[in-house]
Design a protein around this motif. Structure first.
Motif, PDB file in Angstrom:
ATOM      1  N   HIS A   1       0.690  -1.287  -0.225  1.00 53.96           N
ATOM      2  CA  HIS A   1      -0.098   0.120  -0.054  1.00 53.96           C
ATOM      3  C   HIS A   1       0.746   1.289  -0.026  1.00 53.96           C
ATOM      4  CE1 HIS A   1      -3.019   3.061   0.968  1.00 53.96           C
ATOM      5  NE2 HIS A   1      -3.804   2.031   0.702  1.00 53.96           N
TER       6      HIS A   1
ATOM      7  N   ALA B   1       0.557   4.142   1.365  1.00 51.32           N
ATOM      8  CA  ALA B   1       0.798   4.893   2.475  1.00 51.32           C
ATOM      9  C   ALA B   1       1.791   4.494   3.587  1.00 51.32           C
ATOM     10  CB  ALA B   1      -0.648   4.716   3.286  1.00 51.32           C
ATOM     11  N   HIS B   2       2.416   3.169   3.105  1.00 55.30           N
ATOM     12  CA  HIS B   2       3.804   2.920   3.823  1.00 55.30           C
ATOM     13  C   HIS B   2       4.906   3.636   3.374  1.00 55.30           C
ATOM     14  CE1 HIS B   2       1.347  -0.160   5.565  1.00 55.30           C
ATOM     15  NE2 HIS B   2       1.078  -0.822   4.493  1.00 55.30           N
TER      16      HIS B   2
ATOM     17  N   LEU C   1      -5.146   9.867   3.150  1.00 47.66           N
ATOM     18  CA  LEU C   1      -5.992   9.009   3.855  1.00 47.66           C
ATOM     19  C   LEU C   1      -6.092   9.573   5.158  1.00 47.66           C
ATOM     20  CD1 LEU C   1      -4.726   5.366   3.165  1.00 47.66           C
ATOM     21  CD2 LEU C   1      -6.963   6.377   2.479  1.00 47.66           C
TER      22      LEU C   1
ATOM     23  N   TYR D   1      -3.382  10.576   7.403  1.00 44.60           N
ATOM     24  CA  TYR D   1      -2.574  10.433   8.690  1.00 44.60           C
ATOM     25  C   TYR D   1      -1.401  11.514   8.354  1.00 44.60           C
ATOM     26  CZ  TYR D   1      -4.892   6.000   8.626  1.00 44.60           C
ATOM     27  OH  TYR D   1      -5.839   4.915   8.856  1.00 44.60           O
TER      28      TYR D   1
ATOM     29  N   VAL E   1       2.543   5.409   7.358  1.00 48.35           N
ATOM     30  CA  VAL E   1       1.654   4.562   7.933  1.00 48.35           C
ATOM     31  C   VAL E   1       2.354   3.219   8.395  1.00 48.35           C
ATOM     32  CG1 VAL E   1      -0.569   3.291   8.479  1.00 48.35           C
ATOM     33  CG2 VAL E   1      -0.556   5.537   7.440  1.00 48.35           C
TER      34      VAL E   1
ATOM     35  N   PRO F   1      -2.993   3.579  13.985  1.00 42.41           N
ATOM     36  CA  PRO F   1      -1.863   3.062  13.397  1.00 42.41           C
ATOM     37  C   PRO F   1      -0.534   3.660  13.950  1.00 42.41           C
ATOM     38  CG  PRO F   1      -3.115   3.879  11.585  1.00 42.41           C
ATOM     39  CD  PRO F   1      -3.888   4.044  12.778  1.00 42.41           C
TER      40      PRO F   1
END
Lengths: 144, 149
Positions: free
Chosen positions: B36, B38-39, B48, B50, B54, B96
């Motif tokens: 993903h 977002a990592h 998202l 954050y 994440v 998270p």
């Protein structure tokens, strides 16, 4: 998410693991137990050979859930039991089949539980994870 | 020597503060084949909602295992690490972990149960920020094989 029903499939995928993947996970996680990279150590403790970290299998399997929900931070709870070791052959590695289905829908909490099945194709489709469940936030919920 | 049943209820001092780094998240995500964006991509994480990259759902095992090591290292515990098998693992996240978090892990032995010559030791590691915010609970059960098993 009202269209979801218990038992619905969220799909399936394949995870391949090589010896290099085990070394990479050892470095990233800090788990350098030699049974995950040394053939002689693994055999000295009566293992069939080098085996994958259970936490690598757990970590890789949840990608199916992330792909389904679209947000890794929406996974509120994730648990499993480790029920079979995953031998990783030096030449052929290991191939795991991961599939998931809706196990429970909690409208009040706004969550859906996904139940994962993880099997090892190279070893008689052994079930390597048991009770592998991820609870995912899908909405704000209706609880007061 | 077997596992000391008096271990149940014992809490160990927290780890040194652990600063979650972007590159560590990227490295761990690659290791568990977590794809993903977002990592790895700050813009995707912020889209998202954050603050930063994440961490993957099992990332905090890195910190939890450091904290759990205090139990195995306890000379009073009677745990022979060469006889240990990882039986189960559970992550319960309030939110998270994200890059920039400064976290502590403190382990409590929740239960010590004998089972047919083996012993099951379940620990719960509370992950908090250094500011006291609860982030996650990581539960882990080790099966310690008996001498005759």
């Amino acid at each position: 998410m009202t269209e979801l029903s218990k038992g619905d499939s969220i799909g399936s995928t394949t995870v391949t693991l090589t010896r290099a993947d085990l070394v990479r996970y050892a470095g990233a996680s800090g788990d350098f137990n030699p049974i995950h990279w040394s053939e002689s150590t693994a055999r000295s403790v009566d293992l069939p050979g080098v085996i994958a970290h259970g936490m690598l299998t757990m970590g890789a399997a949840v990608q199916l859930v992330t792909d389904w929900c679209g947000d890794p931070g929406a996974i509120l709870d994730y648990q499993t039991r480790f029920s079979a070791m995953v031998p990783v052959d030096e030449a052929g590695g290991a191939t795991l089949t991961v599939s998931g289905k809706v196990g429970k829908i909690d409208d009040d909490a706004g969550t859906v539980r996904i139940d994962l099945s993880v099997t090892d194709a190279g070893h008689g489709d052994a079930k390597v994870l048991t009770k592998a469940q991820a609870v995912v936030r899908v909405s704000e919920g209706t609880a007061a | 020597m077997g596992v000391n049943p008096d271990l149940q209820g014992r809490t160990y001092p927290p780890t040194e503060p652990y600063v979650v780094g972007r590159e560590k998240i990227r490295e761990f995500a690659a290791a568990v084949q977590a794809t993903h964006p977002a990592h790895t991509d700050l813009a995707a994480a912020r889209d998202l909602g954050y603050a930063d990259l994440v961490a993957p759902p099992t990332f905090l095992v890195t910190l939890a295992q450091r904290a759990e090591a205090a139990v195995v290292a306890d000379p009073d515990a009677g745990i022979d690490f060469s006889r240990v098998v990882h039986a189960d693992e559970r992550f319960t996240h309030r939110r998270p972990a994200v890059a920039g978090d400064e976290l502590l892990g403190a382990t409590t032995v929740e239960s010590v149960k004998s089972l047919g010559g083996h012993t099951m030791v379940t620990t719960a590691t509370e992950i908090t920020t250094t500011g006291g915010e609860a982030v996650s609970t990581v539960r882990s059960t080790l099966l310690v094989r008996g001498e005759d098993a």
